[in-house]
Design an enzyme around this catalytic site. Structure first.
Site, PDB file in Angstrom:
ATOM      1  N   THR A  37     -31.627 -32.306  90.958  1.00 18.78           N
ATOM      2  CA  THR A  37     -33.066 -32.049  90.732  1.00 18.78           C
ATOM      3  C   THR A  37     -33.334 -31.631  89.290  1.00 18.78           C
ATOM      4  O   THR A  37     -34.396 -31.937  88.735  1.00 18.78           O
ATOM      5  CB  THR A  37     -33.606 -30.954  91.669  1.00 18.78           C
ATOM      6  OG1 THR A  37     -32.780 -29.787  91.535  1.00 18.78           O
ATOM      7  CG2 THR A  37     -33.629 -31.421  93.120  1.00 18.78           C
ATOM      8  N   GLN A 110     -22.806 -36.192  98.115  1.00 21.41           N
ATOM      9  CA  GLN A 110     -23.735 -36.941  98.970  1.00 21.41           C
ATOM     10  C   GLN A 110     -24.703 -37.735  98.095  1.00 21.41           C
ATOM     11  O   GLN A 110     -25.509 -38.510  98.599  1.00 21.41           O
ATOM     12  CB  GLN A 110     -24.522 -35.983  99.866  1.00 21.41           C
ATOM     13  CG  GLN A 110     -23.642 -35.139 100.779  1.00 21.41           C
ATOM     14  CD  GLN A 110     -24.430 -34.038 101.460  1.00 21.41           C
ATOM     15  OE1 GLN A 110     -24.974 -34.234 102.559  1.00 21.41           O
ATOM     16  NE2 GLN A 110     -24.508 -32.891 100.838  1.00 21.41           N
ATOM     17  N   HIS A 128     -22.056 -40.999 100.412  1.00 20.05           N
ATOM     18  CA  HIS A 128     -23.245 -41.739 100.853  1.00 20.05           C
ATOM     19  C   HIS A 128     -23.496 -42.951  99.971  1.00 20.05           C
ATOM     20  O   HIS A 128     -24.588 -43.507  99.968  1.00 20.05           O
ATOM     21  CB  HIS A 128     -24.467 -40.806 100.859  1.00 20.05           C
ATOM     22  CG  HIS A 128     -24.419 -39.803 101.968  1.00 20.05           C
ATOM     23  ND1 HIS A 128     -25.276 -38.741 102.052  1.00 20.05           N
ATOM     24  CD2 HIS A 128     -23.590 -39.704 103.036  1.00 20.05           C
ATOM     25  CE1 HIS A 128     -24.989 -38.029 103.144  1.00 20.05           C
ATOM     26  NE2 HIS A 128     -23.971 -38.582 103.743  1.00 20.05           N
TER      27      HIS A 128
HETATM   28  N1  APR Z   1     -30.129 -25.821  92.231  1.00 18.66           N
HETATM   29  C1  APR Z   1     -29.577 -25.428  93.414  1.00 18.66           C
HETATM   30  N2  APR Z   1     -30.032 -25.858  94.623  1.00 18.66           N
HETATM   31  C2  APR Z   1     -31.090 -26.691  94.611  1.00 18.66           C
HETATM   32  C3  APR Z   1     -31.722 -27.135  93.422  1.00 18.66           C
HETATM   33  C4  APR Z   1     -31.197 -26.653  92.194  1.00 18.66           C
HETATM   34  N3  APR Z   1     -31.724 -27.006  91.006  1.00 18.66           N
HETATM   35  N4  APR Z   1     -32.751 -27.962  93.766  1.00 18.66           N
HETATM   36  C5  APR Z   1     -32.760 -28.031  95.115  1.00 18.66           C
HETATM   37  N5  APR Z   1     -31.772 -27.268  95.625  1.00 18.66           N
HETATM   38  C6  APR Z   1     -31.381 -27.105  97.034  1.00 18.66           C
HETATM   39  C7  APR Z   1     -32.534 -27.098  97.996  1.00 18.66           C
HETATM   40  O1  APR Z   1     -32.992 -25.760  98.190  1.00 18.66           O
HETATM   41  C8  APR Z   1     -31.884 -27.655  99.266  1.00 18.66           C
HETATM   42  O2  APR Z   1     -31.348 -26.615 100.078  1.00 18.66           O
HETATM   43  O3  APR Z   1     -30.621 -28.245  97.355  1.00 18.66           O
HETATM   44  C9  APR Z   1     -30.748 -28.517  98.749  1.00 18.66           C
HETATM   45  C10 APR Z   1     -31.010 -30.010  98.897  1.00 18.66           C
HETATM   46  O4  APR Z   1     -31.013 -30.305 100.276  1.00 18.66           O
HETATM   47  P1  APR Z   1     -31.498 -31.757 100.759  1.00 18.66           P
HETATM   48  O5  APR Z   1     -32.764 -32.089 100.070  1.00 18.66           O
HETATM   49  O6  APR Z   1     -31.431 -31.740 102.261  1.00 18.66           O
HETATM   50  O7  APR Z   1     -30.394 -32.743 100.165  1.00 18.66           O
HETATM   51  P2  APR Z   1     -28.937 -33.024 100.745  1.00 18.66           P
HETATM   52  O8  APR Z   1     -28.399 -31.810 101.446  1.00 18.66           O
HETATM   53  O9  APR Z   1     -28.136 -33.586  99.659  1.00 18.66           O
HETATM   54  O10 APR Z   1     -29.246 -34.172 101.832  1.00 18.66           O
HETATM   55  C11 APR Z   1     -28.135 -34.768 102.453  1.00 18.66           C
HETATM   56  O11 APR Z   1     -29.612 -36.376 103.482  1.00 18.66           O
HETATM   57  O12 APR Z   1     -31.310 -37.923 103.435  1.00 18.66           O
HETATM   58  C12 APR Z   1     -29.966 -37.751 103.371  1.00 18.66           C
HETATM   59  O13 APR Z   1     -28.573 -39.306 102.325  1.00 18.66           O
HETATM   60  C13 APR Z   1     -29.451 -38.246 102.047  1.00 18.66           C
HETATM   61  O14 APR Z   1     -27.481 -37.482 100.888  1.00 18.66           O
HETATM   62  C14 APR Z   1     -28.696 -37.049 101.488  1.00 18.66           C
HETATM   63  C15 APR Z   1     -28.432 -36.209 102.723  1.00 18.66           C
END
Ligand code: APR
Length: 250
Positions: A37, A110, A128
């Site tokens: 992000t 992922q 993924h």
């Molecule tokens: N620093 C630390 N944590 C962060 C930051 C940051 N800058 N930005 C976001 N986050 C945290 C959010 O608070 C959240 O808990 O990262 C986490 C991201 O979670 P998801 O959006 O669910 O992403 P992820 O866990 O990678 O999803 C897994 O879901 O849709 C599928 O294939 C897709 O690989 C993905 C999988």
């Protein structure tokens, strides 16, 4: 029960992680969308995440690929175009430096953005897949990113079936990447989990497999049945930058 560090006491938590890393013989890292992000790639489940705006099953599933290919292709073309000027941030480079120095052994991710490799990591298990790689869904012919963006048909079998090599909902994970990640995590005595909600199986089971300590670096706490030894709540890029400084000062 994990000790949680955030805000004003985060430095104390970072120091504890640095000590864990100094003691560990085999440290591995697991990352999710929160690692990207700060490179301007939205995650999925934060308040402005991708899946807050649309139902993943409607755009990122094998059923959508088969039943509504143009919607599928539009969604992924959009995601690919948004990656065009995206670059790794400092946190990615810290992890690449840690691998080069033998401090971490691998990254299981992922994320499909390829940012860990772009930052210089070599042992990256893309659980993924990778959105920058394109193939035909039926004959597996490899195609260029441009072919997919230009809505070309498969040059080998002529079908309208080009797709990114990402794992869609309803598909199995790439077996070799999974087995390599599982093997390394089973060998590890420290796993650092960064930027993931741990909501998606089977990747959310992997941190369970470590022989040693589990540490979470995330913006928010996660709801998973196993515990962590340490939780650092904050931005991955900032924490990783500070972590390297503290590690190098020990
Ligand atoms: N620093 C630390 N944590 C962060 C930051 C940051 N800058 N930005 C976001 N986050 C945290 C959010 O608070 C959240 O808990 O990262 C986490 C991201 O979670 P998801 O959006 O669910 O992403 P992820 O866990 O990678 O999803 C897994 O879901 O849709 C599928 O294939 C897709 O690989 C993905 C999988």
């Amino acid at each position: 029960m994990a000790k949680i560090y955030t805000g004003e006491n985060i430095k104390e938590g970072i120091r504890i992680l640095a000590d864990f890393m100094k003691e560990a013989k085999y440290t591995v890292v697991l990352t999710g969308a929160g690692m990207d992000t700060e490179s301007n790639i939205p995650d999925f489940r934060s308040q402005d995440g991708l899946w807050r705006k649309m139902d993943p099953r409607l755009v990122a599933s094998i059923d959508t690929f088969e039943e509504n290919y143009s919607l599928f292709r539009d969604f992924y073309s959009e995601r690919i175009k948004r990656l065009k000027d995206v670059k790794p941030h400092e946190g990615h480079y810290v992890l690449a430096d840690f691998e080069k120095r033998g401090i971490i052994k691998c990254i299981a991710t992922q994320n499909v953005s390829d940012l860990h490799r772009m930052a210089g990591n070599d042992k990256v298990y893309e659980l993924h897949g990778n959105i920058r790689k394109i193939r035909c869904n039926y004959c597996n012919h490899k195609a260029e990113l441009e072919d997919f963006l230009n809505r070309e048909k498969c040059a080998n079998c002529g079908r309208d079936a080009l797709r990114p090599e990402v794992v869609l909902f309803g598909e199995a994970l790439p077996m070799d990447e999974w087995l390599w990640a599982e093997e390394d995590i089973r060998k590890s005595d420290l796993i650092i989990v960064i930027g993931t909600s741990l909501e998606v199986a089977p990747v959310n089971q992997l941190p369970m497999l470590t022989r040693g300590k589990r540490v979470l670096i995330n913006m928010e706490d996660v709801d998973i049945y196993y515990d962590f030894d340490l939780k650092l709540m904050g931005k991955a890029g900032e924490i990783l930058r500070e972590l390297r400084e503290v590690y190098d000062s020990l």
